[in-house]
Design a protein around this motif. Sequence first.
Motif, PDB file in Angstrom:
ATOM      1  N   SER A   2      42.212  47.983  36.444  1.00 42.62           N
ATOM      2  CA  SER A   2      43.458  47.389  35.961  1.00 42.62           C
ATOM      3  C   SER A   2      43.630  45.974  36.472  1.00 42.62           C
ATOM      4  O   SER A   2      43.019  45.567  37.455  1.00 42.62           O
ATOM      5  CB  SER A   2      44.650  48.241  36.407  1.00 42.62           C
ATOM      6  N   LYS A   3      44.510  45.240  35.781  1.00 39.90           N
ATOM      7  CA  LYS A   3      44.770  43.849  36.150  1.00 39.90           C
ATOM      8  C   LYS A   3      45.302  43.773  37.578  1.00 39.90           C
ATOM      9  O   LYS A   3      44.881  42.927  38.354  1.00 39.90           O
ATOM     10  CB  LYS A   3      45.774  43.258  35.157  1.00 39.90           C
ATOM     11  N   VAL A   4      46.204  44.661  37.945  1.00 30.37           N
ATOM     12  CA  VAL A   4      46.779  44.645  39.288  1.00 30.37           C
ATOM     13  C   VAL A   4      45.698  44.962  40.319  1.00 30.37           C
ATOM     14  O   VAL A   4      45.586  44.296  41.343  1.00 30.37           O
ATOM     15  CB  VAL A   4      47.958  45.633  39.395  1.00 30.37           C
ATOM     16  N   SER A   5      44.845  45.961  40.028  1.00 33.28           N
ATOM     17  CA  SER A   5      43.774  46.311  40.965  1.00 33.28           C
ATOM     18  C   SER A   5      42.821  45.152  41.157  1.00 33.28           C
ATOM     19  O   SER A   5      42.394  44.867  42.270  1.00 33.28           O
ATOM     20  CB  SER A   5      42.987  47.519  40.448  1.00 33.28           C
ATOM     21  N   ARG A   6      42.458  44.465  40.047  1.00 29.46           N
ATOM     22  CA  ARG A   6      41.558  43.330  40.151  1.00 29.46           C
ATOM     23  C   ARG A   6      42.175  42.241  40.993  1.00 29.46           C
ATOM     24  O   ARG A   6      41.523  41.631  41.831  1.00 29.46           O
ATOM     25  CB  ARG A   6      41.219  42.758  38.752  1.00 29.46           C
ATOM     26  N   TYR A  61      50.190  28.907  31.257  1.00 26.38           N
ATOM     27  CA  TYR A  61      50.293  30.038  32.177  1.00 26.38           C
ATOM     28  C   TYR A  61      51.749  30.404  32.353  1.00 26.38           C
ATOM     29  O   TYR A  61      52.629  29.535  32.296  1.00 26.38           O
ATOM     30  CB  TYR A  61      49.684  29.692  33.548  1.00 26.38           C
ATOM     31  N   PRO A  62      52.044  31.679  32.597  1.00 22.60           N
ATOM     32  CA  PRO A  62      53.419  32.082  32.901  1.00 22.60           C
ATOM     33  C   PRO A  62      53.876  31.435  34.202  1.00 22.60           C
ATOM     34  O   PRO A  62      53.048  30.929  34.972  1.00 22.60           O
ATOM     35  CB  PRO A  62      53.330  33.605  33.071  1.00 22.60           C
ATOM     36  N   PRO A  63      55.177  31.465  34.483  1.00 24.76           N
ATOM     37  CA  PRO A  63      55.668  30.894  35.745  1.00 24.76           C
ATOM     38  C   PRO A  63      54.963  31.529  36.947  1.00 24.76           C
ATOM     39  O   PRO A  63      54.608  32.697  36.931  1.00 24.76           O
ATOM     40  CB  PRO A  63      57.161  31.253  35.742  1.00 24.76           C
ATOM     41  N   VAL A  64      54.777  30.720  37.970  1.00 24.97           N
ATOM     42  CA  VAL A  64      54.143  31.202  39.195  1.00 24.97           C
ATOM     43  C   VAL A  64      55.180  31.890  40.066  1.00 24.97           C
ATOM     44  O   VAL A  64      56.388  31.671  39.911  1.00 24.97           O
ATOM     45  CB  VAL A  64      53.457  30.052  39.964  1.00 24.97           C
ATOM     46  N   PRO A  80      48.881  37.732  30.337  1.00 23.06           N
ATOM     47  CA  PRO A  80      48.725  39.069  29.740  1.00 23.06           C
ATOM     48  C   PRO A  80      47.269  39.410  29.393  1.00 23.06           C
ATOM     49  O   PRO A  80      46.901  40.576  29.370  1.00 23.06           O
ATOM     50  CB  PRO A  80      49.581  39.004  28.475  1.00 23.06           C
ATOM     51  N   ASP A  81      46.423  38.388  29.165  1.00 23.37           N
ATOM     52  CA  ASP A  81      45.016  38.651  28.818  1.00 23.37           C
ATOM     53  C   ASP A  81      44.167  39.015  30.035  1.00 23.37           C
ATOM     54  O   ASP A  81      42.970  39.263  29.917  1.00 23.37           O
ATOM     55  CB  ASP A  81      44.399  37.458  28.090  1.00 23.37           C
ATOM     56  N   SER A 146      39.295  36.700  35.839  1.00 25.16           N
ATOM     57  CA  SER A 146      39.633  37.066  34.463  1.00 25.16           C
ATOM     58  C   SER A 146      38.720  38.184  33.990  1.00 25.16           C
ATOM     59  O   SER A 146      37.932  38.720  34.766  1.00 25.16           O
ATOM     60  CB  SER A 146      39.500  35.847  33.542  1.00 25.16           C
ATOM     61  N   ASN A 147      38.819  38.503  32.718  1.00 24.53           N
ATOM     62  CA  ASN A 147      37.948  39.518  32.127  1.00 24.53           C
ATOM     63  C   ASN A 147      36.689  38.891  31.542  1.00 24.53           C
ATOM     64  O   ASN A 147      36.043  39.488  30.694  1.00 24.53           O
ATOM     65  CB  ASN A 147      38.710  40.279  31.026  1.00 24.53           C
TER      66      ASN A 147
END
Length: 171
Positions: A2-6, A61-64, A80-81, A146-147
């Motif tokens: 998952s994104k959070v795990s990465r 990019y979204p806000p930091v 989100p990607d 990233s992916n």
Amino acid sequence: MSKVSRFVLAATFVLAAGGCSTAVQGTPTTAPSAPPTSVANPLASLKPCDLLEQVLQGLDYPPVAPDIVNKKLACSTHKPDGSDVMLLLNPDIPFTETPTNSGSSKVGTVNGRRALQMSDLGKVKGGCAIRLEVKPQANALLTAVSNTTAAEDCQLADQLATRLEPMLPRG
């Protein structure tokens, strides 16, 4: 993964990147008093979220936000990607050219400042971190995950490090 795990894995790498030390033989003595804050911590006046926001300006990019691992010294953003970018300021950790990962690394410069690029950050697919020297005894670490591939992550990390470098103090 998952994104959070990465990202947590990458963040763990980032913190480990600055925290390694070796044992020193000898008799402990009292250290001399610390020099003024501006010399002791050249990063004291910098805020990682302000820096990262400027570095990412115009890149969609979204806000930091302060990073979950170290809210005071680290800031990150997540697309989100699956693209994650993090900046960690290491005020008490001198720059070293020794990599902290088992992937590939190369020593170089960014705008004349010593730098170390590390790719393939552990169990994360790809990933790239660039450590920039901040004299006399600090460094800034910028990480892109990233992916995609480590090569693509390093292209982004190089671009961001080039933007970040002029914002860092010179020793």
